[in-house]
Scaffold this motif. Structure first.
Motif, short mmCIF file in Angstrom:
data_model
loop_
_atom_site.label_atom_id
_atom_site.label_comp_id
_atom_site.label_asym_id
_atom_site.label_seq_id
_atom_site.Cartn_x
_atom_site.Cartn_y
_atom_site.Cartn_z
N VAL A 48 0.82 -1.26 0.12
CA VAL A 48 0.14 -0.05 0.05
C VAL A 48 0.89 1.16 -0.15
O VAL A 48 1.57 1.64 1.04
N GLY A 49 0.71 1.99 -1.11
CA GLY A 49 1.68 3.20 -1.04
C GLY A 49 2.54 3.08 -2.51
O GLY A 49 3.01 2.06 -2.91
N THR A 50 2.62 4.52 -2.88
CA THR A 50 3.91 4.28 -4.12
C THR A 50 4.96 5.47 -3.88
O THR A 50 5.17 5.90 -4.91
N GLY A 51 5.38 5.70 -2.70
CA GLY A 51 6.20 6.79 -2.26
C GLY A 51 7.57 6.09 -2.35
O GLY A 51 7.58 4.94 -2.84
N SER A 52 8.59 6.66 -1.53
CA SER A 52 9.81 6.09 -1.87
C SER A 52 9.99 4.93 -1.38
O SER A 52 10.77 3.87 -1.85
N SER A 53 9.55 4.47 -0.29
CA SER A 53 9.98 3.08 0.19
C SER A 53 9.25 2.22 -0.37
O SER A 53 9.78 0.93 -0.75
N ALA A 54 7.91 2.32 -0.92
CA ALA A 54 7.17 1.51 -1.77
C ALA A 54 8.08 0.96 -2.95
O ALA A 54 8.22 -0.10 -3.45
N ALA A 55 8.55 2.24 -3.59
CA ALA A 55 9.30 2.19 -5.14
C ALA A 55 10.67 1.06 -4.67
O ALA A 55 11.06 0.65 -5.73
N ALA A 79 -13.49 -3.73 -4.81
CA ALA A 79 -13.16 -4.83 -4.95
C ALA A 79 -12.22 -5.38 -3.90
O ALA A 79 -11.51 -4.53 -3.47
N GLU A 80 -12.30 -6.70 -3.83
CA GLU A 80 -11.49 -7.42 -2.84
C GLU A 80 -10.26 -8.28 -3.50
O GLU A 80 -10.68 -8.99 -4.52
N ARG A 81 -9.41 -8.17 -3.00
CA ARG A 81 -8.11 -8.98 -3.63
C ARG A 81 -7.41 -9.67 -2.38
O ARG A 81 -7.17 -9.05 -1.40
N LYS A 82 -7.13 -10.97 -2.85
CA LYS A 82 -6.62 -11.76 -1.57
C LYS A 82 -5.16 -11.48 -1.49
O LYS A 82 -4.56 -11.03 -2.28
N ALA A 83 -4.59 -11.62 -0.16
CA ALA A 83 -3.33 -11.08 0.24
C ALA A 83 -2.97 -12.24 1.26
O ALA A 83 -3.64 -12.43 2.29
N ASP A 84 -1.49 -12.49 1.19
CA ASP A 84 -1.01 -13.24 2.67
C ASP A 84 -0.13 -12.35 3.26
O ASP A 84 0.07 -12.57 4.46
N VAL A 85 0.46 -11.42 2.78
CA VAL A 85 1.37 -10.28 3.29
C VAL A 85 0.82 -9.06 2.73
O VAL A 85 0.83 -8.71 1.71
N LEU A 86 0.65 -8.23 3.85
CA LEU A 86 0.22 -6.74 3.89
C LEU A 86 1.51 -5.63 4.23
O LEU A 86 2.00 -5.79 5.30
N VAL A 87 1.94 -5.02 3.10
CA VAL A 87 3.13 -4.31 3.59
C VAL A 87 2.38 -2.65 3.43
O VAL A 87 2.11 -2.33 2.55
N LEU A 88 2.77 -2.13 4.71
CA LEU A 88 2.14 -0.61 4.73
C LEU A 88 3.43 0.30 4.52
O LEU A 88 4.12 0.52 5.32
N ALA A 89 3.50 0.65 3.05
CA ALA A 89 4.36 1.69 3.01
C ALA A 89 3.77 2.97 2.81
O ALA A 89 3.67 3.88 1.98
N THR A 90 3.24 3.42 4.08
CA THR A 90 2.36 4.79 4.24
C THR A 90 3.00 5.70 4.96
O THR A 90 2.57 6.83 5.35
#
Length: 484
Positions: free
Chosen positions: A176-183, A328-339
């Motif tokens: 979640v996020g498209t800032g520097s850490s997510a990139a 819309a729901e999408r399945k996930a095993d790991v949630l990374v918070l790049a917030t």
């Protein structure tokens, strides 16, 4: 009343800012102690261990001017930066003065003795003549409050608190996020995960970093301190040209348009065959409206078959997936918070009380301010590094100039046989009016970014280049403070 001689200085934090302050104090013959909550030096570079963590700045700039180093790359990764800081701390004799795994909870000014009582989380207290907060700007991670997040059965990790034991191999990862850490995270984890889904609330402007390993001959060349310093000057001048009078930050200026065109050209080049992605990744606000993402790896990673961009905000979670703003729901095993971080909450982890017991966060309210980011009236002998409106320019260079300012104030107090130095209220007010005036014409005021407080005031950013900040600090050494 004079502070008992010799007064000591408490430095809170052993990152770039804390270490350079210690070295400058040491050179001036002033005793100090560094309190560091972690097990090692590095500050944010000790804490941030997410995959792909590295600096946006060129390695020869992201270093102390007085401590050249045998860097392996043009832009180095977290581990090498942390090794550099260890090297500097050991080489300059700072390490023995650091108290690791000691968290400072509060600092309280004692009007009678003109000292600060420093209280640690362990319940111990100690008196110091001066206190320097070097806890940094990015100390409080920002966590979302989505409904159902606590029910998500997979693994949840914030990039600022990465679990190095986390294994994403063969798993569906949501970032979640498209800032520097997510990139930086996305290109690093994508080759190992089964899939990576990237949730984008708002696209950012992206520029290619052009990072690479130094060749063997380049490393031999830069092993000569003079050659490394010359390259540092070259890089410094190049960045100063971009930021002189805040040109790159001002929407519509020639410099701003130039860099926006570079970002647009890079976007068009990478996604020439994917106009859908190009459209989804094109910002609808001026260049520099929020922090520019500098990476050569993020855009290519989005072209992978196992990486999916969702240009929607996350609104909630279920036990097994993520729900976006379209439902819309999408399945996930790991949630990374790049917030990101709550960057506008300066000193959120530290309670500071000044004259007559006044609390610094109460004085600030939602809009932190200071004299050149460093001093607040009513809080004598207390200095804030990387404080309000100092983010930007050349960070490490700024730290060196801030440390020089701090040492000059302390030595001034000692030389005059006085006990305290405080910021002049009228100068602080005039200075911050000038800063906000300069900011008012930047792209930041209309951007959705971490720079603004809840009132909309830009409280994190410096609107000029590093050279102007250095000159301001020189001018304010006497004009902005009063010794008594």
């Amino acid at each position: 009343m004079s502070v008992a001689s010799p007064p000591r200085v408490a430095i809170i934090g052993a990152g770039f800012a804390g270490i350079v302050t210690a070295i400058k104090l040491q050179r001036a013959g002033i005793d100090y102690v560094i309190f560091e909550r972690s097990e090692g030096v590095g500050g944010t570079w000790w804490e941030n261990r997410y995959p792909g963590a590295e600096t946006d700045a060129a390695s020869h700039l992201y270093a102390y001017s007085f401590a050249p180093y045998d860097w392996s790359r043009t832009h180095v990764r977290r581990a090498e930066i942390q090794e550099y800081l260890e090297h500097v701390a050991e080489s300059f004799g700072v390490m023995d003065s650091i108290r690791f795994k000691e968290t400072v909870d509060s600092v309280t000014w004692d009007d009678a003795s003109c000292e600060y009582v420093v209280q640690t989380a362990a319940g111990e207290s100690e008196r110091f003549g001066f206190v320097v907060s070097a806890v940094g700007l990015f100390a409080s991670p920002k966590f979302p409050v989505w409904p159902g997040l606590e029910d998500f059965s997979g693994e949840v990790v914030h990039t600022a608190e990465w679990d190095e034991a986390l294994d994403v191999t063969g798993k569906d990862v949501a970032v979640v996020g498209t800032g520097s850490s997510a990139a930086q995270v996305v290109p690093t984890v994508a080759p190992h995960a089964r899939s990576v889904t990237v949730y984008q609330r708002q696209p950012g402007w992206v520029l290619p970093k052009g990072d690479r390993d130094f060749s063997a001959w380049e490393r031999r060349l830069f092993s000569l301190p003079m050659m490394q310093r010359l390259n540092r000057v070259r890089l410094y001048v190049r960045q100063e040209r971009r930021e002189w009078h805040g040109a790159v930050f001002r929407a519509g200026s020639r410099m701003n348009r130039r860099w926006e065109n570079k970002a647009r050209a890079y976007l068009a080049e990478v996604f020439a065959d994917r106009p859908d992605l190009a459209d989804a990744l094109l910002p609808d606000y001026p260049f520099a409206g929020k922090r520019t993402v500098v990476t050569s790896d993020f855009y290519p990673a989005l072209l992978r078959d196992d990486v999916h961009l969702v240009p929607k905000a996350v609104v909630s979670c279920t036990s097994t997936g993520i729900i976006d703003s379209d439902g819309a729901e999408r399945k996930a095993d790991v949630l990374v918070l790049a917030t990101g971080y709550v960057a506008t909450r300066f000193l959120a982890s530290l309670q500071v009380r000044g004259r007559n017991g006044i609390d610094l966060n109460t004085v600030w309210g939602p809009d932190p301010y200071a004299l050149a980011g460093l001093m607040v009236p009513g809080f004598p002998n207390f200095f804030i590094m990387y404080g309000p409106n100092t983010n930007g320019g050349l960070t490490v260079s700024n730290f060196e100039h801030e440390a020089d300012f701090i040492v000059s104030q302390i030595t001034r107090v000692l030389r005059k046989g006085k006990s305290q130095v405080d910021a002049r209220g009228s100068v602080v007010s005039a200075y911050n009016r000038w800063v906000q005036h300069r900011i008012s014409s930047t792209a930041w005021v209309d951007g959705s970014n971490y720079f603004a407080s809840s009132t909309g005031r830009i409280v994190t950013q410096w609107p000029e280049g590093a050279a102007v900040y250095a000159l301001v600090l020189l001018a304010l050494r006497r004009l902005g403070t009063r010794v008594s």
